[in-house]
Design a protein around this motif. Structure first.
Motif, PDB file in Angstrom:
ATOM      1  N   ARG A  56      54.123  19.274  35.573  1.00 15.75           N
ATOM      2  CA  ARG A  56      55.558  19.000  35.716  1.00 15.75           C
ATOM      3  C   ARG A  56      56.397  20.263  35.716  1.00 15.75           C
ATOM      4  N   THR A  57      55.929  21.245  34.976  1.00 19.28           N
ATOM      5  CA  THR A  57      56.747  22.455  34.842  1.00 19.28           C
ATOM      6  C   THR A  57      56.351  23.543  35.835  1.00 19.28           C
ATOM      7  N   ALA A  86      53.010  25.987  43.999  1.00 18.28           N
ATOM      8  CA  ALA A  86      52.814  25.375  45.310  1.00 18.28           C
ATOM      9  C   ALA A  86      53.939  25.734  46.263  1.00 18.28           C
ATOM     10  N   ILE A  87      53.605  25.708  47.544  1.00 16.14           N
ATOM     11  CA  ILE A  87      54.622  25.857  48.593  1.00 16.14           C
ATOM     12  C   ILE A  87      54.523  24.614  49.472  1.00 16.14           C
ATOM     13  N   ARG A  92      51.383  17.659  43.740  1.00 19.28           N
ATOM     14  CA  ARG A  92      51.363  17.506  42.271  1.00 19.28           C
ATOM     15  C   ARG A  92      49.930  17.318  41.759  1.00 19.28           C
ATOM     16  N   GLU A  93      49.158  16.586  42.536  1.00 19.54           N
ATOM     17  CA  GLU A  93      47.761  16.359  42.130  1.00 19.54           C
ATOM     18  C   GLU A  93      47.011  17.691  42.066  1.00 19.54           C
ATOM     19  N   THR A  96      43.446  15.027  34.846  1.00 16.22           N
ATOM     20  CA  THR A  96      43.594  14.676  33.434  1.00 16.22           C
ATOM     21  C   THR A  96      45.061  14.492  33.073  1.00 16.22           C
ATOM     22  N   LEU A  97      45.248  13.760  31.989  1.00 17.93           N
ATOM     23  CA  LEU A  97      46.600  13.525  31.494  1.00 17.93           C
ATOM     24  C   LEU A  97      47.276  14.851  31.152  1.00 17.93           C
ATOM     25  N   MET A  98      46.515  15.742  30.527  1.00 19.47           N
ATOM     26  CA  MET A  98      47.077  17.034  30.157  1.00 19.47           C
ATOM     27  C   MET A  98      47.487  17.800  31.408  1.00 19.47           C
ATOM     28  N   GLY A  99      46.632  17.765  32.440  1.00 14.97           N
ATOM     29  CA  GLY A  99      46.925  18.445  33.690  1.00 14.97           C
ATOM     30  C   GLY A  99      48.215  17.941  34.324  1.00 14.97           C
TER      31      GLY A  99
END
Lengths: 256, 627
Positions: free
Chosen positions: A197-198, A82-83, A72-73, A189-192
């Motif tokens: 999430r999606t 991602a895989i 996620r990071e 970043t918060l936006m990142g």
């Protein structure tokens, strides 16, 4: 350009390291996890290439469920998808075993470029990238600080000894093992995080990749390093001690 | 019995043409006024709602309105002479509301404050007294602006202000002159018309100039968020701070249009005073300029034409601007809001900033040192570990746990607590409270740090915290509230002041100048306690700028971690000011101030005062075997 970055989740730099009862690994309870440092630089290089030349950055990681936070990071910092190779027995596999898993997942993706970190902060074999190149039949270069895309392929900057560098050209597709420190890492970043999430994370099981588990290397025992103190106190005026310190940093520690 | 024989002349028998002309002028004046004022109101009301705005409780709002608007307390207190002059102008405007209504009514033969009635006559004298004060006040302000010319009013002369001053003076002069002419004289008529023209010119000028504050600032003061540097929580998944016009809230827009350009914020700003680009007044006017050009529905970035990115990142968040502002503008939520917009979207690129963020993403402290260093310090000092049974949790903070000078302060404070027999303990693990990333606008990191610390404190069953760092105090007590309920926390100056009578007095009368840390003074209103502690250790000296007007050390707002400054160094300016008091010791109460002055004095070289925290000043009086 489609770039795959292989990343590994390792114990955080500050994590308290205690050897577990078996003597072959560390106690994992109460440990915080982070992205392997040179993998973070590999990801940064991939993101910069994408920003310059457009394309797609896919992160690939093998590891247990907890590796999801590191994935996620990577997505938050800008990877497109991602895989995740779900695999709880990473410790039982040697570098060849892990590379076989990764290679099985990479093959159907047909990337133009595959980046790995130089070595992992925990086991430090420094082998995964090299073996991956062999398994995929692709050219490989290691200790790479910087990648430039050219019409013919790539120009990469390699780190040599004693402050020397080497620029070499490679065709693509290729595999590169990235050294730390070549570029400046970006912060999350918060936006990142919200956008991540999606993004798609595809989970593959080790079993469906059908890579052989049998190890050719067996880990016998791990041990904590011996502590040694070599503090030197420099005396004199501020000017003298500063000069002496620079001298030592230059010629003894060789970090200047 | 009337002592003053003159009465206010009231011209009579206006012709139809005069009445029509007057009515036409009134209509024109109101139309010109409303066209601009309605535009401003629309821009404010079309801005985003403030998600966390609560009108109640009204008590605080009513008090602020009474004290700051009606009494003009802040205006007077912070700039006494121009403040009094301004207050007289303001009070005269209030007194003249009735006079002005009557003046217009007279034009239609409907005057109700006739000088023949006792009440009317009394009121006219009452208003005349104010008119004299107002005329004097406006003359004084005119002299100040055009002859004295204070630096913070800007390089260019404001002709608009001169014109307004002239109009006000004409209004007062024509009113007063009417006491000396007869009702039916042509002079009375001429004065009445002159007064009318001044009045009807004044009205449309108000919304077109900074005199808009006449109408907006009472509302701005009444509606302000309250508290100090109150940073509103982000609302929803698409809120990243002040990124574009659509992020401007009604309060921000109202405040931007309320600015009276007095420059008090600039006068006290450490950045503006040391040659930085940042000027808090220009930030507010930048938002106003943006609203005028693009409006509150625009996606155009706020950072750009009207506000360069560099400026908000030069802010030390000392809050001198917000404290000083007489019209209720809250600069810090705006400055931090602009930073949030840039950092939360990744638009801000700074090597030092990224290094700080990465250090806190992966590690535990803002200094980027291994957590093991803190453990070693705790072992070496034999600080007791907090196990839930002790009264206080001694919070070390990044400076107390990792910085060599901060550790000395902690060690000495621990000695004092040992001497007093206070039961306390330190946590095994601690993360940065998130102060530097909160002020730099990194909401992701701040939330992670706040939540992780809150969780740790609740698991450790901490009931009370004491710490040597005002930044930790503020962040724990106020900023963490967004994510949970922090235990009560106090600064060691508050603790020490409570027990100072039980501590041995330091011998000798050393001269100690005390420096007010911004985060203890303006942020927490703690001024007396550290002074009590200092006075116990020597003779207390005051710096030229102290208490609410203290000048920042330059470290706040994450700037301690951002490296080289442009222009002069804030810390050097303040250190020179402290040294010039002739004190042999500078007393500090914040490890960040301490570290800034340590470097500033080192750069000055020889013959500098010694630098000690109030804990160190106190510990010097303890017997050697204590602690």
């Amino acid at each position: 350009m489609k770039i795959i970055v292989a990343i590994k989740q390792v114990p955080e730099r500050e994590a308290p390291v205690r050897i577990d009862a078996g003597g072959k690994w560390i106690e994992e309870a109460n440990i915080q996890w982070a992205m392997n440092e040179s993998d973070a630089y590999a990801l940064e290089e991939a993101l910069q290439l994408k920003e310059k030349h457009s394309g797609e950055v896919v992160v690939l990681s093998a590891g247990p469920e907890r590796a999801g936070t590191t994935i996620r990071e990577a997505l938050a910092k800008g990877a497109d998808r991602a895989i995740h190779i779900a695999c709880d027995d990473l410790g039982d596999r040697d570098a060849l075993g892990v590379a076989r898993l990764l290679a099985a997942a990479i093959k159907p993706e047909n990337p133009d470029l595959l980046l790995t970190g130089l070595q992992s902060d925990d086991l430090g074999y420094g082998q995964t990238g090299v073996i991956l190149a062999e398994l995929l039949g692709l050219p490989h270069a290691s200790l790479i600080l910087h990648v430039e895309k050219t019409d013919a392929g790539l120009t990469v900057k390699r780190e040599l000894e004693e402050g020397w560098f080497q620029n070499i050209e490679l065709p693509i597709p290729a595999v590169l093992s990235m050294q730390s420190g070549g570029s400046k890492l970006r912060y999350a970043t918060l936006m990142g995080i919200k956008r991540a999430r999606t993004k798609e994370v595809r989970t593959l099981s080790a079993a469906e990749l059908a890579a052989p588990v049998a190890s050719s290397v067996r880990l016998e025992r791990i041990a904590l390093p011996q502590k040694q103190k070599s503090t030197q106190i420099l005396s004199g005026t501020a000017k003298e001690t500063a000069a002496a310190l620079v001298e030592k940093l230059k010629f003894e520690a060789r970090i200047l | 019995m009337i002592l003053f024989p003159a009465t206010l002349a009231e011209p009579q028998h206006f012709s139809l043409w005069e009445r029509l002309l007057f009515a036409g002028l009134v209509l024109l004046s109101i139309t010109l006024f409303w066209r601009r004022f309605a535009t401003v109101l629309r821009k404010i009301l079309q801005s985003k709602r403030d998600a966390d705005f609560r009108l109640f409780p009204l008590g605080r709002r009513m008090w602020d309105f009474f004290w700051e608007v009606l009494c003009q307390a802040k205006v007077i207190r912070q700039r006494p002479l121009p403040g009094i002059a301004h207050a007289f102008v303001f009070w005269t405007f209030c007194a003249f509301a009735l006079v002005t209504l009557n003046h217009c009514a007279v034009g239609f033969g409907l005057g109700f404050l006739s000088s023949t009635s006792l009440a009317g006559r009394a009121y006219s004298y009452f208003a005349a007294a104010f008119a004299v004060a107002c005329a004097g006040g406006i003359l004084g302000l005119f002299v100040r602006r055009f002859l004295v010319r204070p630096r913070w009013l800007g390089q260019e002369l404001s002709w608009e202000s001169g014109f307004i001053a002239l109009l006000i003076f004409v209004l007062m002069a024509t009113y007063l002159a009417a006491f000396f002419v007869a009702d039916v004289s042509p002079a009375a008529r001429a004065l009445w018309w002159l007064h009318s023209v001044a009045l009807l010119t004044f009205l449309p000028v108000v919304p077109h100039t900074k005199h808009l504050h006449l109408l907006l600032s009472p509302a701005t003061v009444f509606l302000s968020r309250g508290g100090f540097s109150h940073i509103p929580p982000l609302a929803g998944d698409e809120d990243f701070g002040l990124v574009a016009g659509t992020d401007l809230t009604r309060l921000v827009s109202l405040q931007a249009y309320s600015c009276v350009e007095c420059g008090r914020c600039t006068e006290h700003c450490p950045a503006a005073n040391t040659g930085k680009l940042l000027n808090p007044k220009e930030i507010v006017l930048g938002i106003r300029g943006y609203l005028n050009e693009y409006g509150p529905s625009s996606a155009e970035p706020l950072i750009g034409k009207y506000n360069p990115q560099e400026a908000p990142f030069q802010c030390t968040t000392c809050g001198a601007c917000e404290f000083q502002c007489p019209v209720g503008i809250e600069h810090l939520p705006i400055l931090v809001g602009l930073r949030r917009g840039a950092v939360n979207t990744g638009a801000w690129e700074s090597d030092h900033g990224s290094r700080l963020f990465l250090a806190l993403e992966r590690g535990s402290n803002a200094l980027g040192l291994p957590a093991g260093d803190r453990d070693k310090f705790i072992q070496k000092q034999q600080l007791p570990i907090f196990d839930g049974s002790q009264e206080y949790c001694l919070w070390l903070g990044c400076m107390g746990g990792y910085d060599p000078k901060g550790r000395e302060i902690v060690a000495d404070f621990a000695r004092v607590m040992n001497y007093l027999g206070t039961s306390y303990g330190v946590l095994r693990k601690e993360k940065c409270t998130g102060d530097p990333v909160r002020r730099l606008g990194n909401d992701l990191l701040f939330q992670q740090l706040a939540e992780s610390n809150l969780e740790m404190l609740s698991q450790s069953k901490v009931k009370k915290i004491v710490t040597i760092c005002p930044h930790c105090v503020r962040t724990i007590q106020e900023d963490w509230k967004e994510f949970g309920t922090p235990p009560p926390v106090e600064h060691h100056s508050e603790f020490l002041a409570r027990f100072v009578s039980q501590l041995p007095q330091v011998q000798g009368q050393e001269k100690i100048v005390y420096h007010d840390p911004c985060y203890l003074g303006r942020y927490r209103n703690v001024y007396q306690e550290p002074r009590t502690v200092v006075a116990h250790a020597g003779e207390l000296l005051e710096a030229p700028r102290s208490h609410e007007r203290s000048f920042c050390c330059g470290a706040g707002g994450g700037l301690a971690f951002l490296g080289e400054e442009t222009g002069e160094r804030v810390s050097h300016v303040r250190a020179a000011e402290l040294a010039a008091t002739g004190a042999s010791t500078v007393g500090t109460a914040c490890p960040f101030c301490n570290s800034m002055f340590r470097d500033a004095f080192a750069a000055r070289g020889e013959d500098v005062p010694q630098l000690l925290d109030i804990a160190q000043l106190t510990a010097r009086g303890l017997p050697n075997d204590a602690g």
